[in-house]
Design an enzyme around this catalytic site. Sequence first.
Site, short mmCIF file in Angstrom:
data_model
loop_
_atom_site.label_atom_id
_atom_site.label_comp_id
_atom_site.label_asym_id
_atom_site.label_seq_id
_atom_site.Cartn_x
_atom_site.Cartn_y
_atom_site.Cartn_z
N ASN A 6 0.83 -1.21 0.00
CA ASN A 6 0.00 0.00 0.00
C ASN A 6 0.86 1.26 0.00
OD1 ASN A 6 -2.59 -1.06 -0.10
ND2 ASN A 6 -2.76 -1.24 2.10
N ASP A 15 -5.45 -3.37 -3.06
CA ASP A 15 -6.74 -4.01 -3.34
C ASP A 15 -6.59 -5.12 -4.37
OD1 ASP A 15 -7.95 -2.32 -1.55
OD2 ASP A 15 -8.81 -0.99 -3.07
N ASP A 41 -5.90 -7.47 6.02
CA ASP A 41 -5.26 -8.40 5.09
C ASP A 41 -5.41 -9.85 5.58
OD1 ASP A 41 -3.63 -8.18 7.30
OD2 ASP A 41 -1.76 -8.01 6.17
#
Length: 133
Positions: A6, A15, A41
């Site tokens: 990220n 994503d 996650d």
Amino acid sequence: GFREINDQFGHSAGDAVLKAIGQTLRKTFRSYDMVSRFGGDRFAILCSGHRPGEIDRTIDRVRTGMEKLQFSDSIPRPLPTVSIGACVAHDLDQIDRPERIIETADECLYFAKREGRNRSFSTELGVESVAAC
């Protein structure tokens, strides 16, 4: 290592990784097993019909499926490691409350992460020889 994806590539890349992992897990399990994102996650998989000692084969299937993602060009590198905590409940009458299964799997997951990540630990409830985390 998911946070690094990220941070380095953005949330849309994160994503895409989560989606690829979810799809891989769905393909890895049987049609009547339930695969679900558990938050962040983390994923939870509910399987039925395991005999004592069979959880290792299931964990191996997960690892094999995740390793195949290494060859996918559609997700950023490096892929996050896969740490697995598993709890098998063989006799639900011996479990005081259903949450104990999730709590025990969580304990195994945290043990795997403390031991260096990219590992798996499992325990079985309701059998004589319990392999504890």
